[in-house]
Design a protein around this motif. Structure first.
Motif, PDB file in Angstrom:
ATOM      1  N   UNK A   1      13.625 -41.224 -58.711  1.00 33.67           N
ATOM      2  CA  UNK A   1      12.728 -40.086 -58.876  1.00 33.67           C
ATOM      3  C   UNK A   1      12.805 -39.600 -60.318  1.00 33.67           C
ATOM      4  N   UNK A   2      11.682 -39.148 -60.833  1.00 35.01           N
ATOM      5  CA  UNK A   2      11.707 -38.462 -62.111  1.00 35.01           C
ATOM      6  C   UNK A   2      12.333 -37.088 -61.900  1.00 35.01           C
ATOM      7  N   UNK A   3      13.124 -36.626 -62.878  1.00 31.99           N
ATOM      8  CA  UNK A   3      13.969 -35.474 -62.603  1.00 31.99           C
ATOM      9  C   UNK A   3      13.761 -34.266 -63.507  1.00 31.99           C
ATOM     10  N   UNK A   4      12.736 -34.277 -64.360  1.00 26.73           N
ATOM     11  CA  UNK A   4      12.425 -33.028 -65.060  1.00 26.73           C
ATOM     12  C   UNK A   4      12.085 -31.940 -64.039  1.00 26.73           C
ATOM     13  N   UNK A   5      11.566 -32.352 -62.897  1.00 25.26           N
ATOM     14  CA  UNK A   5      11.165 -31.416 -61.847  1.00 25.26           C
ATOM     15  C   UNK A   5      12.346 -30.843 -61.077  1.00 25.26           C
ATOM     16  N   UNK A   6      13.577 -31.284 -61.380  1.00 23.61           N
ATOM     17  CA  UNK A   6      14.756 -30.832 -60.629  1.00 23.61           C
ATOM     18  C   UNK A   6      15.497 -29.704 -61.343  1.00 23.61           C
ATOM     19  N   UNK A   7      14.892 -29.110 -62.373  1.00 20.91           N
ATOM     20  CA  UNK A   7      15.542 -28.025 -63.109  1.00 20.91           C
ATOM     21  C   UNK A   7      14.767 -26.729 -62.844  1.00 20.91           C
ATOM     22  N   UNK A   8      15.488 -25.715 -62.380  1.00 13.18           N
ATOM     23  CA  UNK A   8      14.893 -24.443 -61.989  1.00 13.18           C
ATOM     24  C   UNK A   8      15.579 -23.316 -62.756  1.00 13.18           C
ATOM     25  N   UNK A   9      14.827 -22.233 -63.011  1.00 14.96           N
ATOM     26  CA  UNK A   9      15.381 -21.130 -63.809  1.00 14.96           C
ATOM     27  C   UNK A   9      15.080 -19.801 -63.137  1.00 14.96           C
TER      28      UNK A   9
ATOM     29  N   UNK B   1      27.989 -31.588 -56.301  1.00 11.52           N
ATOM     30  CA  UNK B   1      29.148 -31.930 -57.119  1.00 11.52           C
ATOM     31  C   UNK B   1      28.739 -31.929 -58.581  1.00 11.52           C
ATOM     32  N   UNK B   2      29.716 -31.717 -59.447  1.00  7.17           N
ATOM     33  CA  UNK B   2      29.412 -31.777 -60.870  1.00  7.17           C
ATOM     34  C   UNK B   2      29.085 -33.222 -61.200  1.00  7.17           C
ATOM     35  N   UNK B   3      27.840 -33.450 -61.610  1.00  6.38           N
ATOM     36  CA  UNK B   3      27.404 -34.807 -61.895  1.00  6.38           C
ATOM     37  C   UNK B   3      26.801 -35.488 -60.690  1.00  6.38           C
ATOM     38  N   UNK B   4      26.042 -34.748 -59.841  1.00  9.70           N
ATOM     39  CA  UNK B   4      25.264 -35.473 -58.833  1.00  9.70           C
ATOM     40  C   UNK B   4      24.169 -36.244 -59.585  1.00  9.70           C
ATOM     41  N   UNK B   5      23.568 -37.217 -58.940  1.00 12.52           N
ATOM     42  CA  UNK B   5      22.722 -38.165 -59.666  1.00 12.52           C
ATOM     43  C   UNK B   5      21.615 -37.487 -60.474  1.00 12.52           C
ATOM     44  N   UNK B   6      20.828 -36.566 -59.895  1.00 16.90           N
ATOM     45  CA  UNK B   6      19.842 -35.874 -60.740  1.00 16.90           C
ATOM     46  C   UNK B   6      20.491 -35.088 -61.870  1.00 16.90           C
ATOM     47  N   UNK B   7      21.693 -34.541 -61.613  1.00 18.40           N
ATOM     48  CA  UNK B   7      22.377 -33.782 -62.650  1.00 18.40           C
ATOM     49  C   UNK B   7      22.770 -34.642 -63.835  1.00 18.40           C
ATOM     50  N   UNK B   8      23.247 -35.856 -63.566  1.00 18.80           N
ATOM     51  CA  UNK B   8      23.593 -36.773 -64.656  1.00 18.80           C
ATOM     52  C   UNK B   8      22.350 -37.101 -65.477  1.00 18.80           C
ATOM     53  N   UNK B   9      21.253 -37.405 -64.792  1.00 16.44           N
ATOM     54  CA  UNK B   9      20.015 -37.701 -65.518  1.00 16.44           C
ATOM     55  C   UNK B   9      19.565 -36.496 -66.347  1.00 16.44           C
TER      56      UNK B   9
ATOM     57  N   UNK C   1      11.407 -45.681 -68.434  1.00 13.79           N
ATOM     58  CA  UNK C   1      12.450 -45.420 -67.448  1.00 13.79           C
ATOM     59  C   UNK C   1      11.881 -44.642 -66.268  1.00 13.79           C
ATOM     60  N   UNK C   2      11.987 -45.227 -65.073  1.00 12.76           N
ATOM     61  CA  UNK C   2      11.735 -44.550 -63.803  1.00 12.76           C
ATOM     62  C   UNK C   2      13.121 -44.388 -63.179  1.00 12.76           C
ATOM     63  N   UNK C   3      13.736 -43.206 -63.288  1.00 13.26           N
ATOM     64  CA  UNK C   3      15.169 -43.081 -63.039  1.00 13.26           C
ATOM     65  C   UNK C   3      15.607 -43.479 -61.627  1.00 13.26           C
ATOM     66  N   UNK C   4      16.483 -44.485 -61.511  1.00 11.84           N
ATOM     67  CA  UNK C   4      17.082 -44.782 -60.218  1.00 11.84           C
ATOM     68  C   UNK C   4      18.177 -43.769 -59.897  1.00 11.84           C
ATOM     69  N   UNK C   5      18.241 -43.353 -58.631  1.00 12.80           N
ATOM     70  CA  UNK C   5      19.288 -42.443 -58.175  1.00 12.80           C
ATOM     71  C   UNK C   5      20.377 -43.184 -57.399  1.00 12.80           C
ATOM     72  N   UNK C   6      19.964 -44.158 -56.583  1.00 14.08           N
ATOM     73  CA  UNK C   6      20.899 -44.861 -55.712  1.00 14.08           C
ATOM     74  C   UNK C   6      20.776 -46.360 -55.916  1.00 14.08           C
ATOM     75  N   UNK C   7      21.848 -47.069 -55.596  1.00  8.62           N
ATOM     76  CA  UNK C   7      21.826 -48.524 -55.544  1.00  8.62           C
ATOM     77  C   UNK C   7      22.380 -48.967 -54.195  1.00  8.62           C
ATOM     78  N   UNK C   8      22.442 -50.272 -53.997  1.00  8.76           N
ATOM     79  CA  UNK C   8      23.068 -50.821 -52.801  1.00  8.76           C
ATOM     80  C   UNK C   8      24.366 -51.483 -53.224  1.00  8.76           C
ATOM     81  N   UNK C   9      25.445 -51.116 -52.556  1.00 10.55           N
ATOM     82  CA  UNK C   9      26.769 -51.631 -52.876  1.00 10.55           C
ATOM     83  C   UNK C   9      27.243 -52.555 -51.764  1.00 10.55           C
TER      84      UNK C   9
END
Length: 331
Positions: free
Chosen positions: A82-90, A112-120, A220-228
């Motif tokens: 998901x693109x993550x500029x939309x994940x920041x709120x004020x 958690x500190x550094x959840x995937x959208x947070x890292x992006x 870049x179309x930001x990946x959040x998850x992978x398959x392990x």
């Protein structure tokens, strides 16, 4: 000879449903594929060793990579992005009008500190707007419902970061609306915004335009998850290829359904003007707009790996070649 039995965990997205129903099998094995109502439940069960193959958030995978066990190897399958500029709120009274105004502010972050959208978002804010995570303070918790700390996962605390977990029973949504935090980075949209509170807004109100511009400039179309995959299985290149192919087939069927539906203006969907959106997305992202494989995802994954390291969450700087199973580096 009986087929090998494996356990697979993945969230029930439209592009994984065929794996969950068995419509798309994993060739050469007997696979039990399970979902969960909350994707972090899949992560938790994977970390606890309940799956042989499982969806993991990128940061969850990397936190386990730095443990002594290092239990997983990555497959270049990215079921959530998901693109993550939309994940920041004020908070609208915080004085934050542009990204640079976040410097020095108290910011909430989901789970958690550094959840995937947070890292992006921290990485993008640093690269493009000069906002450094070290200059902010961080409050971690649930956005719309209280959320205890994830005690089943390593929680590295980077040196110099002012981080605390929210008190029991409290939510980041309430803190943002009340002005106790200035901003929020969250995969979940705060309820105050969806309910129309004038005290909460997005940092980027025109986020679609901003995110399309970001993709146009970076690819870049930001990946959040992978398959392990469990490391013990990683030596079986035939099995890994079968798992990869199954995920690709399930996704490809959904992409083809959307492409075929364009002929009838997607009459099976209840979203007005969807065909117009779909055509604009194809013009920007192409016909395989949700790519798997190493080649199409190298820049995006390497960017996340750099951000994770720069934010004090990884012990070493990694590249996609370091984490992906060697048998699938040709994808």
């Amino acid at each position: 000879m009986d087929e090998r039995a494996i356990r697979v965990g993945v969230f029930p997205y439209e592009h994984t449903q065929a794996l969950l129903t068995g419509e798309v099998p994993i060739e050469g094995v007997t696979a039990t594929v399970e979902g969960a109502p909350i994707v972090s439940d899949v992560f938790r069960r994977a970390v606890l060793g309940e799956f042989d193959v499982a969806e993991l958030g990128l940061t969850y995978f990397l936190r386990m990579w730095d443990t002594a066990q290092r239990p997983f190897v990555a497959l270049p399958v990215f079921p959530n992005r998901n693109f993550r500029h939309s994940a920041i709120f004020v908070n609208t009274d915080s004085g934050i009008e542009r990204p640079g105004d976040l410097t020095g502010k108290r910011i909430g972050e989901f789970a958690l500190y550094g959840h995937d959208p947070g890292v992006w978002d921290k990485g993008i804010l640093a690269d493009e707007f000069g906002v450094r995570w070290e200059e902010c303070s961080w409050v971690i918790g649930g956005t719309n419902t209280p959320l205890p700390a994830f005690d089943w996962l390593p929680l590295p605390a980077p040196a110099g970061a002012g981080i605390r977990h929210l008190e029991e029973g409290r939510t980041l949504n309430a803190m943002l609306e009340e002005g106790e935090i200035d901003a929020l980075i969250s995969v979940d949209v705060p309820r105050a915004l969806t309910e129309g509170s004038p005290r909460v807004a997005r940092l980027f109100p025109d986020y679609e335009r901003v995110e399309r511009d970001y993709y146009g400039r970076t690819g870049i179309f930001p990946p959040m998850h992978l398959v392990a995959v469990d490391r013990e299985l990683a030596a079986d290149g035939t099995l890994l290829r079968a798992v990869y192919d199954a995920f690709c087939t399930a996704k490809g069927q959904v992409e083809q359904r959307y492409l075929s539906g364009a002929v009838k203006q997607h009459m099976s969907l209840i979203t007005p003007w969807f065909s117009s959106l779909f055509e604009r997305n194809r013009q920007l992202l192409g016909d395989d707009w949700w790519p798997y494989g190493v080649r199409r995802n190298r820049k995006a994954v390497d960017t996340f790996l750099r951000y994770h390291f720069e934010q004090g969450l990884s012990e070493t700087m990694l590249t996609i070649e370091d984490i992906v199973a060697p048998a699938l580096l040709d994808t």
